[in-house]
Scaffold this motif. Structure first.
Motif, short mmCIF file in Angstrom:
data_model
loop_
_atom_site.label_atom_id
_atom_site.label_comp_id
_atom_site.label_asym_id
_atom_site.label_seq_id
_atom_site.Cartn_x
_atom_site.Cartn_y
_atom_site.Cartn_z
N THR A 75 27.65 1.16 22.82
CA THR A 75 26.98 1.37 21.53
C THR A 75 27.96 1.68 20.41
N GLN A 76 29.22 1.94 20.74
CA GLN A 76 30.22 2.07 19.68
C GLN A 76 30.58 0.70 19.13
N ASP A 78 28.30 -1.95 19.27
CA ASP A 78 27.07 -2.44 18.66
C ASP A 78 25.92 -1.50 19.04
N PRO A 79 25.44 -0.66 18.10
CA PRO A 79 24.39 0.31 18.44
C PRO A 79 22.98 -0.27 18.47
N TYR A 83 18.80 1.55 19.03
CA TYR A 83 17.57 1.35 18.26
C TYR A 83 16.48 0.69 19.12
N CYS A 174 17.88 9.10 13.52
CA CYS A 174 19.31 8.80 13.47
C CYS A 174 20.15 9.94 12.90
N TYR A 179 26.04 6.99 13.68
CA TYR A 179 25.90 5.61 13.24
C TYR A 179 25.57 5.57 11.75
N ASN A 180 25.82 4.41 11.17
CA ASN A 180 25.48 4.19 9.77
C ASN A 180 24.31 3.22 9.68
N ASP A 182 22.59 -0.06 8.38
CA ASP A 182 23.11 -1.39 8.06
C ASP A 182 21.94 -2.30 7.74
N LEU A 201 21.14 -0.56 12.34
CA LEU A 201 22.26 0.35 12.54
C LEU A 201 23.58 -0.40 12.74
N CYS A 202 24.68 0.28 12.42
CA CYS A 202 26.01 -0.20 12.75
C CYS A 202 26.86 1.01 13.11
N SER A 203 27.94 0.77 13.84
CA SER A 203 28.80 1.86 14.27
C SER A 203 29.81 2.21 13.17
#
Length: 203
Positions: A75-76, A78-79, A83, A174, A179-180, A182, A201-203
């Protein structure tokens, strides 16, 4: 002798494929091999967007209402799986139509690849959308990027309460993760004329 349902046969094929991938390769090589293997098994590659992190996204003519995604379990990297698992485990689509319906997630602890079976949605073609769809998009983006006031310029006559609730749920969920958000036009899709948050989401 009983026939195996098409859905089960298709899943079995994908699980078998997951076991054949050389996951020590670079992601682009894994993606290439996954797509080639899918196409040789009767699937159609649907992973055509730029910057997509999924290893493969495919459809099958026997089950046209579903999409099959092979994704990283790291997940680092691609998270998305974080989700998708949250939506799946809580069946969020039953409570709020702005979440995607996820039929199944298949993975094991020792595998770097997972399979996500999701409803087939329609790509958001921005130029073709009516103003109220665009307003819905900016509404949810405004909640996720609350410090960017340009996204707050939303016509409140079109404020969609379930969509607002979905954004609030996602923000709360979240808050404890590294995570950020996206959210862009490639990470939302349409179910008929309804906006669905597919990969925020994105890492």
């Amino acid at each position: 002798m009983f026939d195996i349902p098409v859905e089960q046969t298709t899943k079995n094929t994908l699980v078998e494929l997951m076991g054949t991938l050389d996951t020590s390769d670079q992601p682009n090589l894994i993606r290439r091999d996954a797509i080639a293997s899918l196409e040789s098994r009767g699937f159609t590659n649907a992973n055509t967007g730029e910057g997509i992190l999924a290893l493969a996204v495919a459809t099958h003519p026997d089950i046209p209402d579903r999409v099959y995604k092979l994704v990283h379990t790291d997940t680092q990297q691609d998270p998305y799986l974080v989700y998708a698992s949250w939506v799946y485990e809580n069946k969020l689509w039953e409570k709020n139509p702005h979440f995607p319906r996820i039929f199944e997630i298949v993975h094991s602890d020792d595998s770097p690849v997972a399979l996500v079976v999701m409803e087939r949605l329609t790509e958001l073609i921005w130029e073709d959308q009516p103003e109220w769809i665009r307003d819905d998009y900016y509404l949810v983006k405004g909640f996720l990027y609350s410090d960017d006031f340009s996204y707050q310029m939303v016509n409140k006559d079109h404020a969609n309460r379930p969509l607002t609730t979905a954004a609030e749920q996602l923000t709360e969920y979240c808050s404890d993760f590294p995570y950020n958000f996206d959210l862009h036009k490639g990470n939302v899709m349409l179910r008929n004329d309804l906006l669905v948050i597919t990969d925020p989401l994105c890492s």
